[in-house]
Design a protein around this motif. Structure first.
Motif, PDB file in Angstrom:
ATOM      1  N   SER A   1      38.887 -12.295  68.984  1.00 42.16           N
ATOM      2  CA  SER A   1      38.086 -12.307  70.210  1.00 42.16           C
ATOM      3  C   SER A   1      38.369 -11.068  71.062  1.00 42.16           C
ATOM      4  N   ASP A   2      39.551 -10.503  70.924  1.00 41.48           N
ATOM      5  CA  ASP A   2      39.946  -9.299  71.657  1.00 41.48           C
ATOM      6  C   ASP A   2      40.472  -8.290  70.638  1.00 41.48           C
ATOM      7  N   PRO A   3      39.563  -7.581  69.940  1.00 41.74           N
ATOM      8  CA  PRO A   3      40.005  -6.719  68.834  1.00 41.74           C
ATOM      9  C   PRO A   3      40.894  -5.567  69.287  1.00 41.74           C
ATOM     10  N   ARG A   4      42.020  -5.425  68.588  1.00 42.02           N
ATOM     11  CA  ARG A   4      42.986  -4.355  68.854  1.00 42.02           C
ATOM     12  C   ARG A   4      43.365  -3.700  67.531  1.00 42.02           C
ATOM     13  N   TRP A   5      43.663  -2.414  67.598  1.00 41.87           N
ATOM     14  CA  TRP A   5      44.069  -1.689  66.401  1.00 41.87           C
ATOM     15  C   TRP A   5      45.388  -2.248  65.887  1.00 41.87           C
ATOM     16  N   ASP A   6      45.505  -2.374  64.573  1.00 44.24           N
ATOM     17  CA  ASP A   6      46.732  -2.857  63.953  1.00 44.24           C
ATOM     18  C   ASP A   6      47.877  -1.858  64.114  1.00 44.24           C
ATOM     19  N   ASP A   7      47.569  -0.570  64.120  1.00 40.19           N
ATOM     20  CA  ASP A   7      48.623   0.446  64.121  1.00 40.19           C
ATOM     21  C   ASP A   7      49.300   0.632  65.470  1.00 40.19           C
TER      22      ASP A   7
ATOM     23  N   GLU B   1      46.468  -1.124  70.649  1.00 41.88           N
ATOM     24  CA  GLU B   1      45.516  -0.771  71.709  1.00 41.88           C
ATOM     25  C   GLU B   1      44.152  -1.403  71.422  1.00 41.88           C
ATOM     26  N   PRO B   2      43.404  -1.736  72.471  1.00 44.12           N
ATOM     27  CA  PRO B   2      42.055  -2.267  72.249  1.00 44.12           C
ATOM     28  C   PRO B   2      41.157  -1.233  71.575  1.00 44.12           C
ATOM     29  N   LEU B   3      40.210  -1.713  70.779  1.00 43.04           N
ATOM     30  CA  LEU B   3      39.210  -0.821  70.206  1.00 43.04           C
ATOM     31  C   LEU B   3      38.419  -0.202  71.350  1.00 43.04           C
ATOM     32  N   PRO B   4      37.885   1.005  71.174  1.00 42.45           N
ATOM     33  CA  PRO B   4      37.032   1.577  72.217  1.00 42.45           C
ATOM     34  C   PRO B   4      35.907   0.602  72.550  1.00 42.45           C
ATOM     35  N   ARG B   5      35.556   0.522  73.810  1.00 41.74           N
ATOM     36  CA  ARG B   5      34.566  -0.453  74.276  1.00 41.74           C
ATOM     37  C   ARG B   5      33.265  -0.375  73.482  1.00 41.74           C
ATOM     38  N   GLU B   6      32.772   0.829  73.204  1.00 46.00           N
ATOM     39  CA  GLU B   6      31.502   0.968  72.491  1.00 46.00           C
ATOM     40  C   GLU B   6      31.591   0.426  71.062  1.00 46.00           C
ATOM     41  N   VAL B   7      32.771   0.486  70.466  1.00 45.86           N
ATOM     42  CA  VAL B   7      32.956  -0.082  69.124  1.00 45.86           C
ATOM     43  C   VAL B   7      33.140  -1.597  69.227  1.00 45.86           C
ATOM     44  N   ALA B   8      34.015  -2.035  70.128  1.00 45.97           N
ATOM     45  CA  ALA B   8      34.287  -3.472  70.273  1.00 45.97           C
ATOM     46  C   ALA B   8      33.022  -4.254  70.613  1.00 45.97           C
TER      47      ALA B   8
ATOM     48  N   LEU C   1      30.855  -4.389  67.396  1.00 43.98           N
ATOM     49  CA  LEU C   1      31.560  -4.613  66.143  1.00 43.98           C
ATOM     50  C   LEU C   1      30.750  -5.453  65.161  1.00 43.98           C
ATOM     51  N   ARG C   2      30.169  -6.546  65.624  1.00 47.19           N
ATOM     52  CA  ARG C   2      29.369  -7.387  64.728  1.00 47.19           C
ATOM     53  C   ARG C   2      28.157  -6.635  64.202  1.00 47.19           C
ATOM     54  N   ALA C   3      27.497  -5.865  65.055  1.00 50.67           N
ATOM     55  CA  ALA C   3      26.320  -5.099  64.623  1.00 50.67           C
ATOM     56  C   ALA C   3      26.702  -4.030  63.598  1.00 50.67           C
ATOM     57  N   ILE C   4      27.830  -3.364  63.807  1.00 50.54           N
ATOM     58  CA  ILE C   4      28.304  -2.339  62.872  1.00 50.54           C
ATOM     59  C   ILE C   4      28.600  -2.967  61.517  1.00 50.54           C
ATOM     60  N   ILE C   5      29.356  -4.058  61.528  1.00 51.04           N
ATOM     61  CA  ILE C   5      29.703  -4.742  60.280  1.00 51.04           C
ATOM     62  C   ILE C   5      28.450  -5.290  59.605  1.00 51.04           C
TER      63      ILE C   5
ATOM     64  N   GLU D   1      28.487 -13.361  57.839  1.00 48.23           N
ATOM     65  CA  GLU D   1      28.729 -14.479  58.743  1.00 48.23           C
ATOM     66  C   GLU D   1      29.966 -14.092  59.534  1.00 48.23           C
ATOM     67  N   PHE D   2      30.093 -14.637  60.739  1.00 46.40           N
ATOM     68  CA  PHE D   2      31.229 -14.276  61.576  1.00 46.40           C
ATOM     69  C   PHE D   2      31.935 -15.511  62.114  1.00 46.40           C
ATOM     70  N   GLN D   3      33.245 -15.420  62.123  1.00 49.90           N
ATOM     71  CA  GLN D   3      34.096 -16.426  62.736  1.00 49.90           C
ATOM     72  C   GLN D   3      34.957 -15.663  63.734  1.00 49.90           C
ATOM     73  N   ILE D   4      34.974 -16.124  64.973  1.00 51.91           N
ATOM     74  CA  ILE D   4      35.761 -15.467  66.014  1.00 51.91           C
ATOM     75  C   ILE D   4      37.001 -16.316  66.274  1.00 51.91           C
ATOM     76  N   VAL D   5      38.166 -15.678  66.282  1.00 55.71           N
ATOM     77  CA  VAL D   5      39.424 -16.378  66.539  1.00 55.71           C
ATOM     78  C   VAL D   5      40.110 -15.743  67.746  1.00 55.71           C
ATOM     79  N   GLY D   6      40.947 -16.524  68.391  1.00 54.83           N
ATOM     80  CA  GLY D   6      41.673 -16.050  69.567  1.00 54.83           C
ATOM     81  C   GLY D   6      42.654 -14.959  69.233  1.00 54.83           C
ATOM     82  N   PRO D   7      43.170 -14.278  70.251  1.00 52.63           N
ATOM     83  CA  PRO D   7      44.118 -13.184  70.032  1.00 52.63           C
ATOM     84  C   PRO D   7      45.356 -13.667  69.293  1.00 52.63           C
ATOM     85  N   GLY D   8      45.823 -12.833  68.388  1.00 52.32           N
ATOM     86  CA  GLY D   8      47.045 -13.127  67.657  1.00 52.32           C
ATOM     87  C   GLY D   8      46.869 -14.062  66.472  1.00 52.32           C
TER      88      GLY D   8
END
Length: 100
Positions: free
Chosen positions: A54-60, A63-70, A73-77, A89-96
């Motif tokens: 629900s709050d996408p952050r880079w694994d490395d 940090e949060p993904l840039p707003r325009e990407v976040a 994200l569903r449209a890009i994918i 299809e998309f499933q959204i899960v909470g942070p962590g």
């Protein structure tokens, strides 16, 4: 379509600069520049379920993904999945949480 194939399981979303690549049977690797986000997937016949935070952050760096990407994200994918002839299809899960 704004998607370009880079390798057999790697594609570039031209407008955003995001790449999506297979990373095993149950994961896809989203990349922008040096930053990466592993996305769990559940593949099926002509469909793929992507589990997105629900709050996408880079694994490395966490940090949060840039707003325009976040925000897109569903449209890009979706564009990349359709390019690969998959119905997303998309499933959204909470942070962590990777799966619910």
């Amino acid at each position: 379509m704004t998607v370009q194939e880079l390798l057999s399981q790697k594609a570039l979303h031209v407008e955003s600069g995001v790449t999506l690549a297979g990373a095993g049977r149950e994961d896809m690797l989203l990349q922008l520049g040096e930053h990466t986000l592993m996305i769990p997937v559940d593949p099926g016949l002509k469909r793929m379920r992507f589990t997105l935070p629900s709050d996408p952050r880079w694994d490395d760096n966490g940090e949060p993904l840039p707003r325009e990407v976040a925000e897109n994200l569903r449209a890009i994918i979706t564009e990349i999945a359709l390019f690969w002839d998959l119905e997303p299809e998309f499933q959204i899960v909470g942070p962590g949480r990777r799966n619910s």
